[in-house]
Scaffold this motif. Structure first.
Motif, short mmCIF file in Angstrom:
data_model
loop_
_atom_site.label_atom_id
_atom_site.label_comp_id
_atom_site.label_asym_id
_atom_site.label_seq_id
_atom_site.Cartn_x
_atom_site.Cartn_y
_atom_site.Cartn_z
N LYS A 349 0.82 -1.21 0.00
CA LYS A 349 0.00 0.00 0.00
C LYS A 349 0.86 1.27 0.00
O LYS A 349 0.57 2.23 -0.71
N TYR A 350 1.91 1.27 0.83
CA TYR A 350 2.66 2.52 1.04
C TYR A 350 4.09 2.51 0.51
O TYR A 350 4.74 3.54 0.43
N GLY A 351 4.60 1.30 0.23
CA GLY A 351 6.04 1.14 0.01
C GLY A 351 6.65 2.05 -1.06
O GLY A 351 7.81 2.48 -0.94
N ALA A 352 5.88 2.34 -2.12
CA ALA A 352 6.45 3.10 -3.24
C ALA A 352 6.34 4.61 -3.05
O ALA A 352 6.87 5.39 -3.84
N ALA A 353 5.65 5.05 -2.02
CA ALA A 353 5.28 6.47 -1.90
C ALA A 353 6.49 7.40 -1.89
O ALA A 353 6.49 8.46 -2.53
N TRP A 354 7.55 7.01 -1.16
CA TRP A 354 8.72 7.88 -1.05
C TRP A 354 9.40 8.08 -2.40
O TRP A 354 9.81 9.18 -2.74
N ASP A 355 9.53 6.98 -3.15
CA ASP A 355 10.17 7.09 -4.47
C ASP A 355 9.32 7.89 -5.45
O ASP A 355 9.84 8.62 -6.30
N GLU A 356 8.00 7.76 -5.30
CA GLU A 356 7.12 8.55 -6.17
C GLU A 356 7.31 10.04 -5.92
O GLU A 356 7.36 10.85 -6.85
N ILE A 357 7.42 10.38 -4.65
CA ILE A 357 7.64 11.79 -4.31
C ILE A 357 9.00 12.26 -4.83
O ILE A 357 9.12 13.36 -5.37
N ALA A 358 10.00 11.41 -4.69
CA ALA A 358 11.33 11.78 -5.18
C ALA A 358 11.29 12.01 -6.69
O ALA A 358 11.91 12.96 -7.20
N ARG A 359 10.54 11.17 -7.37
CA ARG A 359 10.43 11.35 -8.84
C ARG A 359 9.72 12.66 -9.17
O ARG A 359 10.14 13.39 -10.07
N ALA A 360 8.63 12.94 -8.45
CA ALA A 360 7.91 14.19 -8.70
C ALA A 360 8.82 15.40 -8.42
O ALA A 360 8.80 16.41 -9.12
N GLN A 361 9.63 15.24 -7.40
CA GLN A 361 10.56 16.32 -7.06
C GLN A 361 11.57 16.53 -8.18
O GLN A 361 11.92 17.65 -8.50
N ASP A 362 12.02 15.43 -8.78
CA ASP A 362 12.94 15.54 -9.92
C ASP A 362 12.24 16.18 -11.12
O ASP A 362 12.83 16.99 -11.84
N THR A 363 11.00 15.81 -11.33
CA THR A 363 10.24 16.45 -12.41
C THR A 363 10.16 17.94 -12.15
O THR A 363 10.31 18.76 -13.06
N TYR A 364 9.93 18.30 -10.90
CA TYR A 364 9.84 19.72 -10.57
C TYR A 364 11.16 20.44 -10.86
O TYR A 364 11.17 21.56 -11.36
N ARG A 365 12.26 19.78 -10.54
CA ARG A 365 13.56 20.37 -10.86
C ARG A 365 13.62 20.78 -12.33
O ARG A 365 14.18 21.81 -12.67
N ASN A 366 13.03 19.95 -13.18
CA ASN A 366 13.09 20.23 -14.62
C ASN A 366 12.15 21.35 -15.06
O ASN A 366 12.42 22.01 -16.06
N ILE A 367 11.01 21.52 -14.36
CA ILE A 367 10.09 22.57 -14.82
C ILE A 367 10.09 23.79 -13.88
O ILE A 367 9.33 24.73 -14.08
N ARG A 368 10.94 23.75 -12.87
CA ARG A 368 10.94 24.81 -11.87
C ARG A 368 11.04 26.21 -12.48
O ARG A 368 10.25 27.10 -12.16
N LYS A 369 12.01 26.40 -13.36
CA LYS A 369 12.21 27.73 -13.93
C LYS A 369 10.95 28.21 -14.64
O LYS A 369 10.53 29.35 -14.48
N ASP A 370 10.38 27.34 -15.47
CA ASP A 370 9.16 27.74 -16.18
C ASP A 370 8.03 28.03 -15.20
O ASP A 370 7.36 29.05 -15.30
N TYR A 371 7.84 27.13 -14.26
CA TYR A 371 6.71 27.30 -13.34
C TYR A 371 6.85 28.59 -12.54
O TYR A 371 5.92 29.40 -12.48
N GLU A 372 8.00 28.81 -11.96
CA GLU A 372 8.16 29.97 -11.08
C GLU A 372 8.13 31.29 -11.84
O GLU A 372 7.66 32.30 -11.33
N ASN A 373 8.65 31.27 -13.06
CA ASN A 373 8.73 32.53 -13.80
C ASN A 373 7.50 32.85 -14.63
O ASN A 373 7.19 34.01 -14.86
N ILE A 374 6.82 31.81 -15.08
CA ILE A 374 5.67 32.07 -15.95
C ILE A 374 4.39 32.21 -15.12
O ILE A 374 3.53 33.03 -15.40
N GLU A 375 4.28 31.42 -14.07
CA GLU A 375 3.07 31.47 -13.23
C GLU A 375 3.32 32.33 -11.98
O GLU A 375 2.42 32.58 -11.19
N GLY A 376 4.53 32.80 -11.81
CA GLY A 376 4.90 33.44 -10.53
C GLY A 376 4.46 34.87 -10.34
O GLY A 376 4.68 35.45 -9.28
N GLY A 377 3.81 35.48 -11.33
CA GLY A 377 3.44 36.89 -11.17
C GLY A 377 4.62 37.76 -11.58
O GLY A 377 5.74 37.27 -11.70
N LEU A 378 4.37 39.02 -11.81
CA LEU A 378 5.43 39.87 -12.36
C LEU A 378 5.77 41.03 -11.45
O LEU A 378 6.13 42.12 -11.89
#
Lengths: 694, 694
Positions: A349-378
């Motif tokens: 039930k729970y065993g994969a949860a930590w790795d899933e979060i780590a993967r999402a965090q890595d995905t965020y690393r890749n889109i961070r610049k776009d997300y923070e700058n485009i959706e971040g307000g001016l």
């Protein structure tokens, strides 16, 4: 600042008698308090304290201190209002404010005080609705169900707000119903020089000597002072060393339940990137203040906010780069994962949860610049308003449950209050802020990024910012009202350059926001929920959730600590306040205090510290004794407490508060504010004339 | 930017054919170059290239490009001089500079060019002197021996400088003897707008379109152009894709040999702290520029330096938070330690070195704030001069070998050049910088720190800075000369407030400096030396040392790379330079270029990239072909190369250079600078009139 923090209770094995925890009112460890301090708060006690507490504005705490809606909070929490009410000629930040009569109380633009009147557990309802879903389907359903619950709870009442609150990273969902007070008027504020004596150098330090207080009053819809029968009375004695203390307030956010992958991201990227930007902004605003007296006045609130954030985030960063602390976090996670993996059912039930979060965090690393700058307000308030107008126009055409979070009917009430604020806009500062923000967007994304090309075209950040801010009419409240009421048609027809800019960039912002919601946010939510459930299963439910900006109660006592080998006394006195006066900002006391020096007893307690577990957002919280009487006013944590975002160390983490005696003595002797005194302690105030200084 | 770097050669297992390495001239892998590129540089070739190369100022590279002392470097390397020679009325940064006759060449204040004429290995001498010593004894002896060697080498000649250079973290010591050229005059500089086209947004990016060049001339003591028989001739063809390329220059510093404990410190504390301060300074100076046209002019050089440093340090930080890269560093260290520990003799000799360094690093964590704030200088050039005067007065009373490093007779020559510089001082900027620095000192140490109390007393940072800068006469060169010549007596009698301030704080600064030297620096030096010896023993001596600001030679070829899945062409052309022009800074081409656009062939190569391994300090280095002819001028590395501080990845790390054809075409068509052209390529220049624009 090397130390091993006790983060045990979050993983279940709480040391029996630690003062750790920002507890929800429906899961308060009353028995534990009794065991350690000999006093067990009853359900009635808890209910009364909850109702006498109030959320203040967007990110502070406060309390009702009279039956007639008098509210006590920090000066730094009410700074926005005090500055907005000031003008170049009447500077209430510099000179303070005192309404000698009720008629002189002035309404704060866009300030709201709210009282938590009901808590309902809706975990089962939401879990049932989202069962088996993942990704976009999970996110959409959760959002829709939340909107539905909030709408039903609000039931169209403008003075009620309902929020589904995510607790334990999704382990529990509670529906919170608030009574809103939207007419809030300024009653009393001291001079900034004593409210924030010691300024940024002393911020988050102790010993300390600040009178960081402001009184406002909540008004009812009939324009009369609100009736608030549940309020805190004033203690005759105030806080003494060793006293049991409670703090009831709205801690903003802690991250004690985050996984190691999330903490690592914050340590290496998240916090440093925030600090790079804030530091640069600080340099810019500090120098902007040299443009002139008026520029200094209009930007001082922003500078305070930036400096406060920098010091606070640096404290968090220090905590995460403490290798012993980080190792402890790693060990705790490994222990929990080992226990989960040892049980085949839990593992499945729970065993994969930590790795899933780590993967999402890595995905965020890749889109961070776009997300923070485009959706971040001016960086501009006017742009923020324009974006709200553009989005509201679009979202209001959709069914409630399908709207962007924040734009459902329940959320719109808050947005409308902000949008229709009478707070002044300062174009020169707006241009500086927007130029800064646009420069950062171009810097992070690069000049060749399609979004940057779309945004800037052939203009420079400064020329674009100047054009849209000077050309926009959105500073006019009526224009905003017309556009809001006019909806999509009005917005699309608008020739306002700021509306046009917000319209231009919104598709990109929505797209990256959607990616973030589905690929990052939904994955982290879903799996954090699983980890929280695993924790309940392994360690039981006698644990507190991370702070979420909602009402919490913590317990502790007035107690010193050891720093660099020296014992720090828990209480400072008024006499030493004058010793610290140099005559130069930020160590220059105001004239009123210098004039009153001889009448102020040296030994009157000024500030004090307690072991209560708090975090940013708790500013303005009352410190009360077991009789639920005011003995102090929280305005800070010590520097060690800043790492409290990730764990609590009772040996050095401290809440810093103004002593109730200092408040009374100052109101009486320095400010002669009898009207307030009489309301706080009826029948005890001799009639004297108010200080001519105010 | 995720990638695994090849740091193998530093640990000895060099991949046979990688272009990695900033090689010393006495250990150049000529055979390796032959194996990969079919050309083996002879000893004579190496000697000639070394002598045609020159260190430029404090932190740049350059080359002799005529027998009459003509020196080519980057515009951004000569910026300091160009700004110092400018005035409010004649702004050579904005408008460029061209001396139509030799008589019009103007001397740069405090600029020195130096040529490495001899290298001697002194490792055995130093090792013999320090054998068996540790801590203070080790540090003192090493310093004294170095001074002795340098003094003997210089032998009192003012135009000779000798430095003992620590290579391989102390694995080797070489004595470098330089010919100094202290009379350097400006010959040609283009407008800043084309030298730094794209500004900070494009800095460290590629594709790129900059004409980052300046020509100066070295003069001999007789006031005539220096004779420089070893110089680089100009290539007829320039760089083509695939060409073998050499870069001869002065890479400032790499940290590829650091231990994991040191890298961890840099990742978590060292680099972030630098970036917090630089970012704030950037915000301050950017906004300072809005004070007015003249303020913008006098602060632009500082702003460039700060922005350049930020981008460069951010690149390093990104590299260290790359988890795959860091894991590779950890693995490499573990491998070496395992090999050392497997051999009892090596284990006894080297085994403890890594832990010793880790301990010293922890000690540094504890004294970092004191060291950086008390010994770090106070942000003002005048304070720097005052400190030099105060320290020189004290140190010159001691025997040469016992003086503070930098104040021995060999070092004094450099200090004197700096101290007697005619560069203008800008009091308004000085006050802003010193106010900033004093505020940071108080912020980091806290208002109650004894040093802060001593420094500020009852003054604020702004009032202290204003008082000492307005009150100081040190901006007057004669005053500095008198104080320097007057020695200790003159300095002690001085009523100059800046001298008095430097005198006041110097004991504290010396004390913490001493702690640092003995407890940190000596321990790290000693143990790094052991690790370097262990590497030689395990992996052999065919490896290159970390960069140390001294002359190195690297090899590579003109080659594109892949970024975000797209192929980046290695050469850009002039035509695209005009496509990038928006008319708004920093994408606004100067008038001279817009006027010449039709005469400039679109296809002329503008900038190009090579696989040469370089780092900051290499700016201004010549790119030469196997015939030792100029084919380009290094002015940057791409963004990926910034992580090159810690390791080299040939797949994406690139040197960025101005193409030799762009230089010729611009000098000819845009600037009509025939005198320079004729000197670079004798007999090829038609006589035309110089552009009226310059």
């Amino acid at each position: 600042m090397k130390r091993l923090l006790i983060v045990a209770s979050l993983i279940g094995a709480a040391p029996a008698l630690a003062d750790e925890g920002m507890w929800t009112y429906n899961n308060f460890p009353a028995a534990k308090v009794k065991e350690k301090y000999g006093f067990e708060p009853s359900q009635e006690w808890l209910n009364n304290v909850r109702l006498a507490s109030a959320k203040f504005g967007g990110g502070c705490s406060s309390s009702f201190v009279s039956p007639d809606g008098l509210v006590m909070t920090n000066h730094h929490c009410a700074r926005g209002c005090i500055q907005q009410l000031s003008t170049a000629k009447k500077d209430f930040i510099a000179n303070g404010f005192y309404a000698r009569t009720q008629a002189e109380e002035i309404q704060c633009p866009a300030l709201e005080v709210s009282q938590l009147v009901e808590i309902t557990d809706v975990t089962d309802k939401l879990n049932a609705a989202t069962q088996g879903l993942t990704g976009k389907a999970y996110a959409d359903t959760l959002k829709a169900e939340m909107s539905k619950l909030e709408k039903a709870c609000t039931d169209g009442a403008a003075d009620v707000r309902c929020d589904v609150v995510t607790l334990y990273q999704g382990g529990k969902y509670n529906l919170y119903r608030y009574q809103r007070f939207q007419d809030v008027r300024l009653v009393f504020a001291p001079e900034h020089a004593i409210a924030f004596f010691g300024g940024d150098p002393d911020n988050f330090e102790f010993p300390r000597y600040d009178l960081d207080v402001t009184f406002v009053r909540a008004y009812a819809k009939d324009g009369k002072p609100a009736k608030t029968p549940k309020y805190f009375k004033w203690s005759d004695k105030g806080a003494k060393e060793g006293d049991l203390t409670f703090v009831s307030g709205h801690p903003g956010r802690t991250s004690r339940g985050l996984t190691v992958a999330q903490l690592e991201y914050l340590r290496d990227t998240g916090l440093p990137k925030q600090l790079f930007k804030l530091s640069e902004m600080r340099g810019m605003v500090t120098e902007f203040q040299n443009r002139g007296v008026e520029q200094k006045r209009v930007s001082s609130n922003m500078l305070f906010g930036v400096e406060n954030a920098i010091k606070s985030i640096k404290g968090k960063h220090e905590q995460l780069v403490d290798r012993a602390f980080f190792a402890q976090k790693v060990a705790a996670e490994q222990e929990l994962r080992a226990k989960v993996n040892a049980d085949p059912k839990m593992k499945a039930k729970y065993g994969a949860a930590w790795d899933e979060i780590a993967r999402a965090q890595d995905t965020y690393r890749n889109i961070r610049k776009d997300y923070e700058n485009i959706e971040g307000g001016l960086g501009s308030h006017l742009f923020g308003m324009a974006r709200t107008l553009v989005r509201a126009a679009e979202e209001r055409t959709k069914p409630d449950t399908e709207r962007m979070r924040g734009f459902n009917e329940a959320g719109l009430r808050t947005l409308e209050t902000q949008l229709m604020s009478k707070a002044p806009i300062y174009p020169e500062l707006e241009i500086a802020q927007m130029t800064f923000a646009l420069t950062k967007v171009r810097e992070e994304l690069g000049a060749d990024h399609p979004f940057v090309k779309k945004l800037l075209g052939k203009e420079s950040p400064a020329s674009l910012a100047t054009r849209v801010i000077k050309g926009s009419k959105l500073a006019d409240l009526k224009v905003r009202e017309q556009l809001y009421k006019g909806g999509k048609q009005a917005v699309e027809a608008s020739k306002d350059p700021m509306i046009q800019l917000a319209t231009l960039v919104d598709p990109d912002a929505r797209a990256i926001r959607k990616t973030h919601e589905e690929q990052i946010d939904a994955v982290i939510r879903k799996n954090s929920e699983l980890i929280a459930q695993a924790k309940f299963e392994v360690y039981g439910t006698g644990i507190y959730p991370d702070a979420t900006g909602t009402l919490r109660l913590s317990f502790g006592s007035v107690k010193g600590y050891t720093e660099d080998g020296k014992q720090v006394n828990p209480i400072t006195v008024m006499g030493n306040t004058f010793d610290r006066h140099t005559g130069e900002e930020p160590f220059a006391l105001p004239k009123s205090w210098l004039a009153a020096q001889k009448q102020l007893p040296n030994a009157t307690p000024m500030n004090f510290v307690t072991t209560n577990d708090i975090i940013g957002g708790n500013s303005g919280s009352p410190v009360i004794n077991k009789d639920a009487e005011i003995i102090g006013l929280v305005f800070d944590g010590n520097i060690q407490s800043l790492g409290g975002d990730y764990g609590f160390d009772e040996s050095v983490n401290r809440t810093v508060a103004v002593h109730s005696e200092a408040l009374i003595e100052a109101l009486k002797t320095v400010y002669k504010a009898d009207r307030v005194l009489e309301e706080l302690r009826p029948g005890t105030t001799p009639t004297v004339k108010a200080s001519p200084g105010l």
